[in-house]
Design a protein around this motif. Structure first.
Motif, PDB file in Angstrom:
ATOM      1  N   PHE A   1       0.931  -1.072   0.124  1.00 53.79           N
ATOM      2  CA  PHE A   1      -0.044   0.033  -0.052  1.00 53.79           C
ATOM      3  C   PHE A   1       0.895   1.128  -0.152  1.00 53.79           C
ATOM      4  CE2 PHE A   1      -2.223   3.256   2.683  1.00 53.79           C
ATOM      5  CZ  PHE A   1      -3.401   3.375   1.651  1.00 53.79           C
ATOM      6  N   PHE A   2       1.838   1.244   0.938  1.00 51.54           N
ATOM      7  CA  PHE A   2       2.717   2.386   0.876  1.00 51.54           C
ATOM      8  C   PHE A   2       3.635   2.494  -0.446  1.00 51.54           C
ATOM      9  CE2 PHE A   2       4.035   3.417   5.601  1.00 51.54           C
ATOM     10  CZ  PHE A   2       2.542   3.675   5.999  1.00 51.54           C
ATOM     11  N   GLU A   3       4.067   1.167  -1.025  1.00 50.76           N
ATOM     12  CA  GLU A   3       4.704   1.517  -2.115  1.00 50.76           C
ATOM     13  C   GLU A   3       3.856   2.089  -3.404  1.00 50.76           C
ATOM     14  OE1 GLU A   3       6.173  -2.591  -2.466  1.00 50.76           O
ATOM     15  OE2 GLU A   3       7.352  -2.597  -0.989  1.00 50.76           O
ATOM     16  N   GLU A   4       2.614   1.606  -3.455  1.00 48.38           N
ATOM     17  CA  GLU A   4       1.819   2.083  -4.600  1.00 48.38           C
ATOM     18  C   GLU A   4       1.525   3.624  -4.355  1.00 48.38           C
ATOM     19  OE1 GLU A   4       0.599   0.919  -7.238  1.00 48.38           O
ATOM     20  OE2 GLU A   4       2.012  -0.635  -6.740  1.00 48.38           O
ATOM     21  N   LYS A   5       1.324   4.143  -2.945  1.00 43.27           N
ATOM     22  CA  LYS A   5       0.977   5.452  -2.461  1.00 43.27           C
ATOM     23  C   LYS A   5       2.625   6.314  -3.035  1.00 43.27           C
ATOM     24  CE  LYS A   5      -1.273   8.083   0.532  1.00 43.27           C
ATOM     25  NZ  LYS A   5      -1.575   8.477   1.697  1.00 43.27           N
ATOM     26  N   LEU A   6       3.534   5.853  -2.801  1.00 44.12           N
ATOM     27  CA  LEU A   6       4.806   6.646  -3.266  1.00 44.12           C
ATOM     28  C   LEU A   6       4.711   6.772  -4.480  1.00 44.12           C
ATOM     29  CD1 LEU A   6       7.261   5.306  -0.347  1.00 44.12           C
ATOM     30  CD2 LEU A   6       6.479   7.814  -0.786  1.00 44.12           C
ATOM     31  N   LYS A   7       4.823   5.831  -4.977  1.00 42.77           N
ATOM     32  CA  LYS A   7       4.749   5.683  -6.756  1.00 42.77           C
ATOM     33  C   LYS A   7       3.541   6.783  -7.421  1.00 42.77           C
ATOM     34  CE  LYS A   7       4.073   2.476 -10.390  1.00 42.77           C
ATOM     35  NZ  LYS A   7       3.524   1.010 -10.473  1.00 42.77           N
ATOM     36  N   THR A   8       2.564   6.784  -6.723  1.00 44.14           N
ATOM     37  CA  THR A   8       1.433   7.999  -6.989  1.00 44.14           C
ATOM     38  C   THR A   8       2.295   9.371  -6.883  1.00 44.14           C
ATOM     39  OG1 THR A   8      -0.291   6.566  -6.843  1.00 44.14           O
ATOM     40  CG2 THR A   8      -0.641   8.743  -6.808  1.00 44.14           C
ATOM     41  N   LEU A   9       2.604   9.466  -5.515  1.00 46.98           N
ATOM     42  CA  LEU A   9       3.002  10.887  -4.930  1.00 46.98           C
ATOM     43  C   LEU A   9       4.239  11.384  -5.819  1.00 46.98           C
ATOM     44  CD1 LEU A   9       2.793  10.352  -1.146  1.00 46.98           C
ATOM     45  CD2 LEU A   9       1.425  12.031  -2.575  1.00 46.98           C
ATOM     46  N   LEU A  10       5.170  10.364  -6.190  1.00 41.88           N
ATOM     47  CA  LEU A  10       6.505  10.639  -6.725  1.00 41.88           C
ATOM     48  C   LEU A  10       6.298  10.244  -8.222  1.00 41.88           C
ATOM     49  CD1 LEU A  10       8.691   9.623  -3.835  1.00 41.88           C
ATOM     50  CD2 LEU A  10       8.358  11.962  -4.610  1.00 41.88           C
ATOM     51  N   GLY A  11       5.403  10.217  -8.922  1.00 45.85           N
ATOM     52  CA  GLY A  11       5.167   9.974 -10.418  1.00 45.85           C
ATOM     53  C   GLY A  11       5.875  10.851 -11.069  1.00 45.85           C
ATOM     54  N   ASP A  12       6.032  12.021 -10.828  1.00 45.67           N
ATOM     55  CA  ASP A  12       6.611  13.264 -11.748  1.00 45.67           C
ATOM     56  C   ASP A  12       7.962  13.652 -11.028  1.00 45.67           C
ATOM     57  OD1 ASP A  12       5.521  14.416  -9.367  1.00 45.67           O
ATOM     58  OD2 ASP A  12       5.055  16.240 -10.226  1.00 45.67           O
ATOM     59  N   CYS A  13       8.494  12.751 -10.281  1.00 46.33           N
ATOM     60  CA  CYS A  13       9.784  13.185  -9.493  1.00 46.33           C
ATOM     61  C   CYS A  13      11.019  12.404 -10.362  1.00 46.33           C
ATOM     62  CB  CYS A  13      10.012  12.839  -8.071  1.00 46.33           C
ATOM     63  SG  CYS A  13      11.493  12.860  -7.395  1.00 46.33           S
ATOM     64  N   PRO A  14      11.672  13.091 -11.154  1.00 43.27           N
ATOM     65  CA  PRO A  14      12.896  12.398 -12.168  1.00 43.27           C
ATOM     66  C   PRO A  14      13.482  11.481 -11.259  1.00 43.27           C
ATOM     67  CG  PRO A  14      12.618  14.944 -12.412  1.00 43.27           C
ATOM     68  CD  PRO A  14      11.636  14.481 -11.238  1.00 43.27           C
ATOM     69  N   PHE A  15      13.992  12.001 -10.295  1.00 44.53           N
ATOM     70  CA  PHE A  15      15.083  11.308  -9.346  1.00 44.53           C
ATOM     71  C   PHE A  15      14.468   9.896  -8.815  1.00 44.53           C
ATOM     72  CE2 PHE A  15      16.463   9.794  -5.157  1.00 44.53           C
ATOM     73  CZ  PHE A  15      17.770   9.578  -5.479  1.00 44.53           C
ATOM     74  N   PHE A  16      13.197   9.634  -8.356  1.00 45.75           N
ATOM     75  CA  PHE A  16      12.535   8.508  -7.888  1.00 45.75           C
ATOM     76  C   PHE A  16      12.645   7.346  -8.931  1.00 45.75           C
ATOM     77  CE2 PHE A  16       8.616   6.337  -7.039  1.00 45.75           C
ATOM     78  CZ  PHE A  16       8.970   5.585  -5.639  1.00 45.75           C
ATOM     79  N   ASP A  17      13.021   6.190  -8.425  1.00 44.67           N
ATOM     80  CA  ASP A  17      12.782   5.091  -9.320  1.00 44.67           C
ATOM     81  C   ASP A  17      11.713   4.001  -8.598  1.00 44.67           C
ATOM     82  OD1 ASP A  17      14.732   3.340 -11.129  1.00 44.67           O
ATOM     83  OD2 ASP A  17      13.630   2.070  -9.710  1.00 44.67           O
ATOM     84  N   HIS A  18      11.837   3.605  -7.575  1.00 45.89           N
ATOM     85  CA  HIS A  18      10.679   2.895  -6.865  1.00 45.89           C
ATOM     86  C   HIS A  18      10.924   2.635  -5.465  1.00 45.89           C
ATOM     87  CE1 HIS A  18      13.289  -0.598  -7.162  1.00 45.89           C
ATOM     88  NE2 HIS A  18      12.514  -1.046  -6.531  1.00 45.89           N
ATOM     89  N   ALA A  19       9.989   2.385  -4.830  1.00 42.02           N
ATOM     90  CA  ALA A  19       9.978   2.313  -3.275  1.00 42.02           C
ATOM     91  C   ALA A  19       9.837   0.744  -2.818  1.00 42.02           C
ATOM     92  CB  ALA A  19       8.823   3.240  -2.598  1.00 42.02           C
TER      93      ALA A  19
END
Ligand code: BTN
Length: 269
Positions: free
Chosen positions: A6-24
């Protein structure tokens, strides 16, 4: 330990537009997010992987200290960096992380925070956050990685602070005076977003101006250790490598790359 998808999906949504973020990669409990981040980095996971745990059983701080990490009380996260061809100076990266967390806190909470060189954030005279950078230097630059671990106290532990932390640790909710906190994923996303913005601009070190203006060390009398000896001096400046420049009581200028400083007198933090 259980994966928190659940947290992993939420972070994916929250950081979808963050170029640095890969996955959680999120868990309910880990020994230490830094240890898991190092294992994942060694197994090939890439830059921008974020590891988050709701609690840690063996949270670590600098200088062999432990970092108390009970459930419901803090943000415990690590970020994998692969700095091949980029800035890999741990001091600079740690200072950059301190500014990212500082900015993320100010984005979300109406509180006043200061940075204690090199890697701690303070509020109301007590420690709010610590940062631990650990690295693996490999022969092939592409195998080199750094793990940035961030521990931010959000609320006092349910069972109270252990005695040794009672006078030195604080949390966001103690400073704001409210129990209503945004959830862990929002705070984590805010830190990652701020981190990404600063990291992509390196080696531009203008973020150090924010670091300097938030510093509670500059201008104060401190004790510090250099080459195994303890000194008394005054913190004069922070240079462009995030090193602390100190004027010793004997009038010598000394440059500190790492370590810990202590205040001679109580300082308004
Ligand atoms: C310090 O205060 O000296 C640094 C504390 C760093 C704590 C964080 S919590 C997440 C990550 N995992 C760890 O085991 N340590 C860091």
């Amino acid at each position: 330990m259980k994966r928190n998808t659940f947290f992993e999906e939420k972070l994916k949504t929250l950081l979808g537009d963050c170029p640095f973020f890969d996955h959680a990669v999120c868990y309910d409990v880990l020994a230490s997010t830094n240890d898991t981040a190092k294992e994942l980095a060694a197994s090939g996971l890439g830059e921008g992987t974020v590891i988050l745990a709701e609690s840690q059983t063996m949270g670590r701080g600098r200088m062999g200290r432990s970092f108390f990490s009970p459930q419901g009380s803090g943000l415990y996260m690590s970020v994998i960096l692969r700095p091949a061809g980029k800035v890999s100076d741990p001091g600079l990266l740690t200072a950059c992380a301190a500014v990212a967390v500082y900015q993320a806190i100010l984005d979300m909470f109406d509180i006043s925070v200061s940075i204690k060189w090199v890697n701690d954030l303070y509020a109301g005279g007590k420690k709010l956050c610590g940062i631990l950078a650990e690295g693996h230097l490999a022969l092939r630059p592409e195998d080199t990685y750094i793990v940035l671990g961030i521990g931010l106290n959000l609320a006092p532990p349910g069972g109270g602070y252990p005695e040794e932390l009672q006078d030195i640790a604080t949390s966001i909710s103690e400073i704001t005076g409210t129990n209503r906190l945004p959830d862990l994923t929002e705070i984590c996303a805010s830190v990652v977003r701020r981190w990404g913005e600063l990291y992509e601009k390196l080696p531009d070190s203008r973020f150090l101006d924010i670091y300097r203006s938030a510093s509670c060390v500059l201008g104060n009398e401190i004790t510090y250790v250099k080459e195994g000896k303890k000194f008394l001096g005054k913190a004069v400046s922070i240079d462009d490598q995030a090193r602390l420049v100190v004027l010793s009581e004997k009038g010598e200028t000394q440059v500190l790359e790492s370590g810990e400083v202590n205040f001679v007198r109580p300082v308004l933090l």
